[in-house]
Design an enzyme around this catalytic site. Structure first.
Site, PDB file in Angstrom:
ATOM      1  N   SER A  27       0.725  -0.932  -0.322  1.00 41.95           N
ATOM      2  CA  SER A  27       0.220  -0.266   0.121  1.00 41.95           C
ATOM      3  C   SER A  27       0.891   1.374  -0.185  1.00 41.95           C
ATOM      4  O   SER A  27      -0.019   2.441  -0.034  1.00 41.95           O
ATOM      5  CB  SER A  27      -1.515   0.403   1.548  1.00 41.95           C
ATOM      6  N   ASN A 114      -1.795  -2.899  13.199  1.00 43.69           N
ATOM      7  CA  ASN A 114      -3.081  -3.051  12.802  1.00 43.69           C
ATOM      8  C   ASN A 114      -4.148  -1.097  13.475  1.00 43.69           C
ATOM      9  O   ASN A 114      -4.953  -0.350  13.451  1.00 43.69           O
ATOM     10  CB  ASN A 114      -3.799  -3.493  13.251  1.00 43.69           C
ATOM     11  N   THR A 159     -40.259  27.252  -9.223  1.00 39.10           N
ATOM     12  CA  THR A 159     -40.475  25.907  -9.677  1.00 39.10           C
ATOM     13  C   THR A 159     -41.228  24.650 -10.330  1.00 39.10           C
ATOM     14  O   THR A 159     -41.439  26.011 -10.872  1.00 39.10           O
ATOM     15  CB  THR A 159     -42.111  25.707  -8.107  1.00 39.10           C
ATOM     16  N   HIS A 160     -40.414  23.711 -10.358  1.00 42.92           N
ATOM     17  CA  HIS A 160     -40.255  23.588 -11.711  1.00 42.92           C
ATOM     18  C   HIS A 160     -39.663  23.809 -12.732  1.00 42.92           C
ATOM     19  O   HIS A 160     -40.507  23.267 -14.207  1.00 42.92           O
ATOM     20  CB  HIS A 160     -42.557  22.517 -11.445  1.00 42.92           C
ATOM     21  N   LYS A 287     -17.674  30.864 -28.187  1.00 40.43           N
ATOM     22  CA  LYS A 287     -17.920  29.255 -26.749  1.00 40.43           C
ATOM     23  C   LYS A 287     -17.448  30.044 -25.739  1.00 40.43           C
ATOM     24  O   LYS A 287     -16.152  30.649 -25.784  1.00 40.43           O
ATOM     25  CB  LYS A 287     -17.646  27.475 -26.758  1.00 40.43           C
TER      26      LYS A 287
END
Ligand code: ARG
Length: 464
Positions: A27, A114, A159-160, A287
């Site tokens: 590791s 550990n 909303t929506h 762009k």
């Protein structure tokens, strides 16, 4: 025949580790970034061992000196990391013995990798949470500045994704602020559980040496030592909890990114993102792409993925430590890095966002955003809300057919829908009137926005 191996655990083995297995199980390539925490843990452990008489003062000092030299070597890029030595812990320990001899071999008395690794990760995460809090705070301050600057700026609330009612741009900014504040709170809460020390749990059962875990915990700034050795070496719930908080924070940044991307488009044209946070197209010269928010939105995927990786990593493990846990580091590191970068990008970008107040106002006027205000007006004149709703619906239809806003209809035209309507109706049909009317705690009136900003500034100052 006993094969010679540089492994610290090589004693009971009769052949060296397969080369592939060595690489597969190592590791060090990723856990070496825990070197500062590993060294800090070793310093505290050595000090504690000397205090209980397991190390002499000379041995302790030799160890502390050796660890200082190792830290300097690593910092200078002169440390030779070896895959054969598997992980950060054994690399540092082997170098220590190389540097100071016998005393180096005594450092690992009464501990195991550990409890060592579990301690390292907790120290690491604690420090990272504190740094993240700094970035969140910087972003919150940027939001407060924008909110204050635009307390009176009217925009359509949605909303929506359909125009609903006018809101203050500042109020909209404060919505993001509230979300971030909860994210910060979650991290603070998580930190309490991170800040518990596994060291002393050793491999899984504790150690037969008369260790003083409260002393070690104090040296390392932990709140307390973990109360159960099996739990201490094995669970990674603190890392999972952190990743869950990170996933929520990223989800907030992702939703916010989505808005910024929409708002910066030619169709909305609500804001101008600073050029330095955008990129161009290799083929289309016109762009200006909102890359930073797009990437933040995209990176939310990997943070969510990391959370799922850790949950899955944990779910099949019996007590106590299993090598599976070595897989905890990369998702955790990646989450920390991603979160920090995204917060940094936002904290740098948000103060430089230019708000196009005229366009916001025009958009609010286009969508009959004050229709609810007209209905409320009729209710105040005695009409039941449902009837008022129907009357305003007819008025909206008429205005829509004529291609104008409700406020553009003449008094006679409006009165055709209801005789209750008088000249005072125009006060509620204006955007400013609609905003100012919602003047209660949590509402969008500019007065309320300014009050919330002031409260937040005080809270942030008090947290200093
Ligand atoms: N590299 C290991 C990890 O990250 C350290 C602990 C290994 N312990 C062991 N007994 N093999 O979890």
């Amino acid at each position: 025949m006993t094969a010679r191996t540089s492994k610290t655990w090589g004693g009971r083995f009769s052949e060296p580790t397969d080369r592939f297995v060595q690489r597969f199980t190592a590791s060090v390539d990723f856990d070496r970034r825990l070197y500062l925490q590993d060294i800090a843990g070793s310093r505290a452990h050595a000090q504690m061992l000397a205090r209980i008489g397991v190390l002499t003062a000379e041995e302790r000092d030799a160890i502390l000196d050796g660890l200082n030299r190792i830290e300097a070597e690593i910092e200078a890029g002169e440390f030779e990391w070896s895959v054969e030595l598997e992980d950060v812990h054994m690399n540092i320990e082997a170098r220590l013995t190389e540097l100071i001899g016998e005393a180096g071999k005594k450092l690992h008395t009464g501990r195991s990798r550990n409890d060592q690794v579990a301690t390292d990760i907790r120290l690491y995460l604690r420090g990272e949470i504190d740094r993240l809090q700094g970035e969140i705070r910087r972003l919150m301050t940027a939001l407060l500045d924008q909110a204050e600057r635009h307390a009176d700026t009217v925009m359509p609330g949605f909303t929506h994704l359909q125009v609903a009612q006018p809101v203050s741009f500042g109020h909209h900014m404060l919505a993001w602020l509230e979300m971030l504040a909860r994210d910060a709170e979650r991290l603070t809460d998580c930190r309490r559980r991170v800040n518990v020390m596994p060291l002393g749990a050793a491999a899984l059962a504790g150690t037969s040496y008369p260790i003083d875990r409260f002393y070690t915990a104090e040296l390392l700034g932990f709140e307390r030592p973990a109360a159960n050795s099996l739990d201490a070496v094995s669970d990674r719930d603190f890392a999972i909890e952190f990743c869950a908080s990170a996933a929520l924070l990223m989800t907030h940044l992702s939703r916010w990114s989505e808005e910024l991307i929409l708002w910066a488009s030619a169709q909305f044209d609500f804001i101008e993102l600073p050029d330095r946070f955008c990129t161009g197209s290799s083929i289309m010269p016109q762009k200006k792409n909102p890359d930073v928010p797009e990437l933040v939105r995209g990176k939310t995927g990997r943070v969510n993925g990391n959370l799922l990786a850790l949950l899955t990593l944990m779910k099949g493990q019996p007590l106590a430590y299993n090598k599976d846990n070595q897989e905890d580091k990369e998702p955790l590191f990646d989450t920390v890095d991603t979160l920090r970068d995204c917060l940094r990008a936002f904290a740098d970008m948000v103060p430089a966002i230019e708000v196009k107040a005229d366009n916001l106002r025009r958009a609010a006027r286009q969508g009959f955003a004050t229709a609810t205000d007209l209905a409320d007006y009729l209710v105040r004149k005695g009409l039941p809300f449902r009837d008022a709703h129907a009357v305003v619906g007819q008025a909206v239809r008429a205005a829509s057919e004529r291609g104008c806003d409700l406020a553009d209809l003449s008094l006679d035209e409006l009165r055709a829908f209801s005789p209750l309507i008088d000249a005072d109706v125009y006060a509620v049909l204006t955007l400013e009137g609609a905003l100012a009317a919602r003047n209660h705690y949590g509402g969008t009136a500019p007065e309320q926005v300014r009050a919330r900003v002031a409260e937040w500034r005080e809270r942030l100052a008090a947290a200093d």
